[in-house]
Design an enzyme around this catalytic site. Structure first.
Site, PDB file in Angstrom:
ATOM      1  CE  LYS A 119      -4.309  -1.662   1.701  1.00  0.00           C
ATOM      2  NZ  LYS A 119      -5.642  -1.522   2.371  1.00  0.00           N
ATOM      3  CE  LYS A 202      -6.580  -8.170  -1.030  1.00  0.00           C
ATOM      4  NZ  LYS A 202      -7.187  -7.804   0.212  1.00  0.00           N
ATOM      5  CE  LYS A 205     -13.310  -3.339   2.077  1.00  0.00           C
ATOM      6  NZ  LYS A 205     -12.232  -3.421   2.575  1.00  0.00           N
TER       7      LYS A 205
HETATM    8  N1  AQP Z   1      -9.710 -10.997  -2.714  1.00  0.00           N
HETATM    9  C1  AQP Z   1     -10.059 -11.310  -1.505  1.00  0.00           C
HETATM   10  N2  AQP Z   1     -10.502 -12.721  -1.436  1.00  0.00           N
HETATM   11  C2  AQP Z   1     -10.717 -13.379  -0.363  1.00  0.00           C
HETATM   12  N3  AQP Z   1     -10.955 -12.633   0.755  1.00  0.00           N
HETATM   13  C3  AQP Z   1     -10.609 -11.323   0.864  1.00  0.00           C
HETATM   14  N4  AQP Z   1     -10.700 -10.203   1.831  1.00  0.00           N
HETATM   15  C4  AQP Z   1     -10.222  -9.037   1.129  1.00  0.00           C
HETATM   16  N5  AQP Z   1     -10.200  -9.287  -0.075  1.00  0.00           N
HETATM   17  C5  AQP Z   1     -10.301 -10.872  -0.380  1.00  0.00           C
HETATM   18  C6  AQP Z   1     -10.994 -10.533   3.256  1.00  0.00           C
HETATM   19  O1  AQP Z   1     -12.114  -9.681   3.434  1.00  0.00           O
HETATM   20  C7  AQP Z   1     -11.877  -9.195   4.790  1.00  0.00           C
HETATM   21  C8  AQP Z   1     -11.925  -7.395   4.520  1.00  0.00           C
HETATM   22  O2  AQP Z   1     -10.806  -7.087   5.184  1.00  0.00           O
HETATM   23  P1  AQP Z   1     -10.533  -5.560   5.086  1.00  0.00           P
HETATM   24  O3  AQP Z   1     -11.551  -4.661   4.601  1.00  0.00           O
HETATM   25  O4  AQP Z   1     -10.119  -5.117   6.646  1.00  0.00           O
HETATM   26  O5  AQP Z   1      -9.089  -5.209   4.300  1.00  0.00           O
HETATM   27  P2  AQP Z   1      -8.253  -5.976   3.192  1.00  0.00           P
HETATM   28  O6  AQP Z   1      -8.057  -7.312   3.711  1.00  0.00           O
HETATM   29  O7  AQP Z   1      -7.285  -5.000   2.604  1.00  0.00           O
HETATM   30  O8  AQP Z   1      -9.588  -6.072   2.051  1.00  0.00           O
HETATM   31  P3  AQP Z   1      -9.720  -5.416   0.858  1.00  0.00           P
HETATM   32  O9  AQP Z   1     -11.078  -5.582  -0.125  1.00  0.00           O
HETATM   33  O10 AQP Z   1      -8.571  -5.687  -0.044  1.00  0.00           O
HETATM   34  O11 AQP Z   1      -9.682  -3.728   1.196  1.00  0.00           O
HETATM   35  P4  AQP Z   1      -8.927  -2.728   0.918  1.00  0.00           P
HETATM   36  O12 AQP Z   1      -8.862  -2.531  -0.407  1.00  0.00           O
HETATM   37  O13 AQP Z   1      -9.532  -1.344   1.690  1.00  0.00           O
HETATM   38  O14 AQP Z   1      -7.338  -2.954   1.501  1.00  0.00           O
HETATM   39  C9  AQP Z   1     -10.569  -9.841   5.283  1.00  0.00           C
HETATM   40  O15 AQP Z   1     -10.898 -10.840   5.979  1.00  0.00           O
HETATM   41  C10 AQP Z   1      -9.917 -10.167   4.171  1.00  0.00           C
HETATM   42  O16 AQP Z   1      -9.078 -11.134   4.406  1.00  0.00           O
END
Ligand code: AQP
Length: 342
Positions: A119, A202, A205
């Site tokens: 990030k 990955k 969102k």
């Molecule tokens: N691509 C993915 N496949 C499976 N699991 C996923 N998770 C996120 N992306 C995937 C799981 O969803 C939860 C969300 O966690 P978060 O919002 O705290 O942050 P993250 O893991 O960084 O998820 P994002 O969607 O990628 O958010 P951003 O873009 O804001 O950083 C966690 O349990 C994660 O493992």
């Protein structure tokens, strides 16, 4: 030690950042598992808004997404009569414990985190926040405050969970047994769904570079179908699960299909034997749309009365605060803070 280790149901805690539109990756990697496991555990699910301010963000969108994510928890099957649903910033113990844990967390541990590296690499060096580096300590505080035994997360959060365990062990060693050491709970399928536009990254969102990156939980059916149909594949023909990076796109569609249909890999490969990528995409698109339908219907019902979610979050914060403040009190005592006269 934990107050939930003897004669009580084990605890889970997890959360999602209100940092964008929730994706099918968030659903199969996290939310679906929460909904399934909530009856087996005493569950705490929070919208982790304090985490969402560690990268540049829009305050108006943060407030809107915080409500939306909470409503989506329920729409995905979290029962607020069974689980405690709340907003992280409504329980001030999260921020306070983070500071206390900062005092015992070596900087080297944080510098090794791959999410921080990924990030921060996307930002100008001067604008990377202290909060982004400290993100895993806040996550440790979230988990340890509730003495969680298990944390249901996707694969990407595994490293942060290991750090939480290290911090808890270090604290227990320095100040006496205080925290439960949590285990990761990673789903057997769908733990790491990749971007539809780029199957080597990955699905996230907050990734908004291409409108075909992710299917969002609130995408209308036709948009969801279109995104799957446009998914990047390769020039081959064979539809098989594979670790070959060249075949990551097809593998990602197969893994999504596996997670959504709960069929065995063997059955899936047999189903698509002799078929083309277009057939696979159509089948995945329909499985996605079938999954989204009931979630979107429930979301619409839940958000008709705008005060419903806010009231529920107020109740959730009250319950969460009872548990969190008890842990924080013990931590303060063990760390040697003078308690104020009441
Ligand atoms: N691509 C993915 N496949 C499976 N699991 C996923 N998770 C996120 N992306 C995937 C799981 O969803 C939860 C969300 O966690 P978060 O919002 O705290 O942050 P993250 O893991 O960084 O998820 P994002 O969607 O990628 O958010 P951003 O873009 O804001 O950083 C966690 O349990 C994660 O493992």
């Amino acid at each position: 030690m934990s107050d939930n280790s003897v004669g009580k149901r084990k605890r889970v805690l997890s959360g999602v950042q209100p940092s964008g539109n929730l994706t099918v990756g968030n659903y199969v990697g996290a939310l679906r598992q929460w909904a399934r496991e909530q009856y087996n555990f005493e569950s705490f699910f929070c919208v982790v808004d304090l985490h969402a301010i560690t990268v540049p963000y829009d305050p108006l969108a943060l407030r809107e997404k915080t409500r939306e994510v909470a409503a989506l928890y329920l729409a995905c099957g979290i029962d607020p009569e069974v689980s405690t649903v709340f907003v992280q910033s409504h329980v001030s113990a999260h921020a306070e414990l983070t500071w206390l844990l900062n005092g015992i967390t070596p900087l080297g541990w944080l510098n090794r985190m791959t999410q921080f590296k990924d990030k921060s690499a996307k930002q100008q060096v001067d604008s990377v926040s202290m909060g982004l580096l400290d993100y895993p300590v806040l996550m440790a505080a979230d988990i340890l405050l509730y003495q969680a035994d298990a944390v249901p997360v996707g694969e990407d959060q595994k490293q942060h969970l290991e750090l939480t365990r290290d911090i808890a062990q270090r604290f227990n060693h320095l100040f006496g047994d205080t925290f439960t050491i949590p285990d990761p709970m990673i789903p057997p399928t769908g733990a790491r769904i990749m971007g539809l536009d780029n199957p080597t990254a990955k699905m996230s969102k907050s990734e908004t570079g291409s409108e075909y990156h992710a299917v969002y939980l609130l995408d209308p059916p036709n948009r969801a179908r279109k995104k799957v149909m446009r998914a990047v594949t390769d020039s081959g023909r064979e539809i098989r699960f594979s670790r070959d990076p060249e075949r990551a796109g097809v593998n990602n569609l197969l893994e999504l299909y596996e997670a959504l249909t709960a069929q065995s890999r063997e059955d899936i490969e047999q189903q698509f034997d002799g078929k083309g990528y277009g057939d696979l995409k159509k089948a995945v698109a329909e499985a996605v749309v079938d999954m989204l339908g009931p979630i979107q219907q429930r979301y619409e019902d839940l958000t008709r009365d705008s005060s419903y979610i806010d009231n529920l979050l107020a109740r959730g914060a009250e319950r969460a605060n009872e548990v969190a403040s008890a842990t924080l009190k013990t931590v303060r005592e063990r760390m040697g803070f003078l308690e104020p006269l009441r």
